[in-house]
Design a protein around this motif. Structure first.
Motif, PDB file in Angstrom:
ATOM      1  N   ILE A 130       7.065   3.557   2.197  1.00 32.41           N
ATOM      2  CA  ILE A 130       7.497   2.287   2.773  1.00 32.41           C
ATOM      3  C   ILE A 130       7.844   2.424   4.256  1.00 32.41           C
ATOM      4  N   GLY A 131       8.445   3.530   4.646  1.00 33.05           N
ATOM      5  CA  GLY A 131       8.747   3.741   6.063  1.00 33.05           C
ATOM      6  C   GLY A 131       7.480   3.870   6.883  1.00 33.05           C
ATOM      7  N   ALA A 132       6.499   4.599   6.363  1.00 32.35           N
ATOM      8  CA  ALA A 132       5.216   4.755   7.051  1.00 32.35           C
ATOM      9  C   ALA A 132       4.502   3.412   7.157  1.00 32.35           C
ATOM     10  N   ALA A 133       4.581   2.608   6.095  1.00 31.44           N
ATOM     11  CA  ALA A 133       3.897   1.309   6.093  1.00 31.44           C
ATOM     12  C   ALA A 133       4.474   0.380   7.147  1.00 31.44           C
ATOM     13  N   TYR A 134       5.790   0.318   7.254  1.00 30.76           N
ATOM     14  CA  TYR A 134       6.410  -0.556   8.250  1.00 30.76           C
ATOM     15  C   TYR A 134       6.193  -0.028   9.666  1.00 30.76           C
ATOM     16  N   THR A 135       6.110   1.287   9.802  1.00 31.98           N
ATOM     17  CA  THR A 135       5.803   1.862  11.112  1.00 31.98           C
ATOM     18  C   THR A 135       4.393   1.476  11.541  1.00 31.98           C
ATOM     19  N   LEU A 136       3.462   1.538  10.606  1.00 25.95           N
ATOM     20  CA  LEU A 136       2.091   1.135  10.903  1.00 25.95           C
ATOM     21  C   LEU A 136       2.001  -0.374  11.137  1.00 25.95           C
ATOM     22  N   ALA A 137       2.736  -1.147  10.353  1.00 22.30           N
ATOM     23  CA  ALA A 137       2.686  -2.605  10.487  1.00 22.30           C
ATOM     24  C   ALA A 137       3.130  -3.061  11.867  1.00 22.30           C
ATOM     25  N   ALA A 138       4.006  -2.294  12.514  1.00 25.11           N
ATOM     26  CA  ALA A 138       4.486  -2.655  13.850  1.00 25.11           C
ATOM     27  C   ALA A 138       3.387  -2.582  14.900  1.00 25.11           C
ATOM     28  N   GLN A 139       2.271  -1.931  14.553  1.00 28.05           N
ATOM     29  CA  GLN A 139       1.156  -1.795  15.502  1.00 28.05           C
ATOM     30  C   GLN A 139       0.191  -2.980  15.435  1.00 28.05           C
ATOM     31  N   LEU A 140       0.421  -3.890  14.467  1.00 23.93           N
ATOM     32  CA  LEU A 140      -0.530  -4.974  14.218  1.00 23.93           C
ATOM     33  C   LEU A 140       0.147  -6.327  14.302  1.00 23.93           C
ATOM     34  N   ASP A 141      -0.665  -7.351  14.458  1.00 22.42           N
ATOM     35  CA  ASP A 141      -0.161  -8.714  14.545  1.00 22.42           C
ATOM     36  C   ASP A 141      -0.185  -9.381  13.169  1.00 22.42           C
ATOM     37  N   GLY A 142       0.970  -9.409  12.508  1.00 25.49           N
ATOM     38  CA  GLY A 142       1.101 -10.122  11.242  1.00 25.49           C
ATOM     39  C   GLY A 142       0.327  -9.591  10.066  1.00 25.49           C
ATOM     40  N   PRO A 143       0.351  -8.291   9.776  1.00 25.35           N
ATOM     41  CA  PRO A 143      -0.344  -7.794   8.581  1.00 25.35           C
ATOM     42  C   PRO A 143       0.412  -8.167   7.309  1.00 25.35           C
ATOM     43  N   VAL A 144      -0.311  -8.186   6.192  1.00 23.37           N
ATOM     44  CA  VAL A 144       0.303  -8.401   4.878  1.00 23.37           C
ATOM     45  C   VAL A 144       0.600  -7.035   4.274  1.00 23.37           C
ATOM     46  N   LEU A 145       1.818  -6.861   3.770  1.00 20.23           N
ATOM     47  CA  LEU A 145       2.206  -5.591   3.155  1.00 20.23           C
ATOM     48  C   LEU A 145       2.173  -5.719   1.639  1.00 20.23           C
ATOM     49  N   VAL A 146       1.552  -4.745   0.972  1.00 19.36           N
ATOM     50  CA  VAL A 146       1.386  -4.789  -0.481  1.00 19.36           C
ATOM     51  C   VAL A 146       1.840  -3.465  -1.081  1.00 19.36           C
ATOM     52  N   LEU A 147       2.826  -3.522  -1.964  1.00 16.43           N
ATOM     53  CA  LEU A 147       3.293  -2.324  -2.666  1.00 16.43           C
ATOM     54  C   LEU A 147       2.360  -2.030  -3.837  1.00 16.43           C
ATOM     55  N   ASP A 148       1.964  -0.765  -3.984  1.00 18.98           N
ATOM     56  CA  ASP A 148       1.173  -0.385  -5.152  1.00 18.98           C
ATOM     57  C   ASP A 148       1.800   0.825  -5.831  1.00 18.98           C
ATOM     58  N   ALA A 149       1.159   1.318  -6.860  1.00 22.88           N
ATOM     59  CA  ALA A 149       1.759   2.350  -7.707  1.00 22.88           C
ATOM     60  C   ALA A 149       1.436   3.773  -7.276  1.00 22.88           C
ATOM     61  N   ARG A 150       0.870   3.977  -6.120  1.00 24.97           N
ATOM     62  CA  ARG A 150       0.592   5.348  -5.685  1.00 24.97           C
ATOM     63  C   ARG A 150       1.905   6.125  -5.578  1.00 24.97           C
ATOM     64  N   GLU A 151       1.845   7.418  -5.769  1.00 28.64           N
ATOM     65  CA  GLU A 151       3.049   8.238  -5.778  1.00 28.64           C
ATOM     66  C   GLU A 151       3.294   8.964  -4.462  1.00 28.64           C
ATOM     67  N   ASP A 152       2.276   9.060  -3.618  1.00 29.11           N
ATOM     68  CA  ASP A 152       2.471   9.772  -2.352  1.00 29.11           C
ATOM     69  C   ASP A 152       2.837   8.794  -1.234  1.00 29.11           C
ATOM     70  N   ALA A 153       2.956   9.332  -0.022  1.00 29.98           N
ATOM     71  CA  ALA A 153       3.382   8.515   1.120  1.00 29.98           C
ATOM     72  C   ALA A 153       2.211   8.050   1.983  1.00 29.98           C
ATOM     73  N   THR A 154       0.985   8.192   1.487  1.00 30.91           N
ATOM     74  CA  THR A 154      -0.157   7.719   2.268  1.00 30.91           C
ATOM     75  C   THR A 154      -0.165   6.190   2.325  1.00 30.91           C
ATOM     76  N   VAL A 155      -0.874   5.680   3.314  1.00 29.12           N
ATOM     77  CA  VAL A 155      -0.952   4.236   3.536  1.00 29.12           C
ATOM     78  C   VAL A 155      -2.408   3.843   3.705  1.00 29.12           C
ATOM     79  N   ASP A 156      -2.799   2.727   3.124  1.00 29.10           N
ATOM     80  CA  ASP A 156      -4.149   2.187   3.326  1.00 29.10           C
ATOM     81  C   ASP A 156      -4.067   0.984   4.260  1.00 29.10           C
ATOM     82  N   LEU A 157      -4.855   1.009   5.294  1.00 30.42           N
ATOM     83  CA  LEU A 157      -4.949  -0.124   6.210  1.00 30.42           C
ATOM     84  C   LEU A 157      -6.334  -0.745   6.072  1.00 30.42           C
ATOM     85  N   ALA A 158      -6.384  -1.957   5.535  1.00 26.61           N
ATOM     86  CA  ALA A 158      -7.656  -2.683   5.419  1.00 26.61           C
ATOM     87  C   ALA A 158      -7.664  -3.781   6.471  1.00 26.61           C
TER      88      ALA A 158
END
Length: 206
Positions: A130-158
Motif C-alpha cells: 500500500i505504501g508503494a502504491a500511494y508513492t507511485l500514485a503521486a506520480q500520476l494524475d488521478g489514478p484508480v487504486l485497486v487492492l488485490d490479494a497478492r501477498e508481496d509488495a509489488t505494484v501493477d500500473l496499467a
C-alpha cells in the motif's frame, strides 16, 4: 314480402351501426390510453419487470484502502512495478516504464493489460504494497487504486486511455518524513475487500 325485405335491411343497418359504433368507441379508448401512457399520466402495464436500472460507473470499482496511520512514502528504488498497457496505443507500456526507470522506480516487466483501462491509470497492489502504491500514485494524475490479494509488495500500473505522461517531478507532492494521505473516499484497510490476485502477463508490451 317487400315489407319483410325492408325490415331485414333495417335490422342489418342497425347491426352494422352498432358494430361500427363499438369499433369507433374502442379505438377512441385505446387512443386515449396511449396518450395517457405516453405523457406519463398512467404507468405502462408492460414496463414493470423489463426495465433495467442505469449502471453506476463507480459501483464496479471497490473503494481503495487508506494507508494505515503513519505509513510513509517508499523510496523510489524500493518500489517494484509491472507496467501494463491498457489501451490500443502501441508502445505505451515501454514508454511509461522508461519514464519510471529514469525517475528511480524498479520496473520488473511490461505487458498488455488483460482488460482495457479507462481514465488515466489503474494501480493494483496487495496489503503489503500500500505504501508503494500511494508513492507511485503521486506520480500520476488521478489514478484508480485497486487492492488485490497478492501477498508481496509489488505494484501493477496499467496505463489507460487518458494517460499522457507522468507528472512533472516538481508537481509530485511527497515528503519522505510526512505520512501518506489516502485517496478520496478511501476506507480502512481492514474493511477493504481485495480483488483476486493478478495473473502474470504473458504477452509482450504493446
Amino acid at each position: 314480402m317487400d315489407r319483410d325485405r325492408a325490415l331485414r335491411r333495417r335490422h342489418r343497418r342497425e347491426r352494422q351501426a352498432v358494430l361500427f359504433g363499438g369499433l369507433v368507441a374502442g379505438l377512441a379508448v385505446a387512443a386515449l390510453g396511449g396518450i395517457a401512457v405516453f405523457t406519463g399520466a398512467v404507468g405502462s402495464p408492460f414496463s414493470r419487470g423489463f426495465s433495467t436500472a442505469e449502471p453506476d460507473p463507480e459501483s464496479s470499482v471497490a473503494a481503495a484502502p487508506c494507508p494505515p496511520e503513519g505509513t510513509l512514502p517508499v523510496a523510489y528504488g524500493s518500489v517494484q512495478v509491472n507496467v501494463l498497457n491498457g489501451t490500443s496505443r502501441a508502445g505505451l507500456a515501454t514508454e511509461t516504464s522508461t519514464a519510471l526507470t529514469e525517475r528511480g522506480f524498479v520496473v520488473l516487466g511490461t505487458g498488455n493489460s488483460p482488460t482495457s483501462v479507462s481514465g488515466t491509470a489503474r494501480i493494483s497492489f496487495g496489503a503489503a504494497g500500500i505504501g508503494a502504491a500511494y508513492t507511485l500514485a503521486a506520480q500520476l494524475d488521478g489514478p484508480v487504486l485497486v487492492l488485490d490479494a497478492r501477498e508481496d509488495a509489488t505494484v501493477d500500473l496499467a496505463v489507460g486511455a487518458d494517460y499522457l505522461n507522468l507528472l512533472d517531478p516538481a508537481a509530485v507532492v511527497l515528503d519522505p518524513a510526512a505520512p501518506l494521505t489516502g485517496s478520496a473516499n478511501c476506507i480502512a484497510l481492514s474493511d477493504a475487500v481485495p480483488a483476486p490476485a493478478p495473473v502474470a502477463a504473458t504477452e509482450p508490451a504493446a
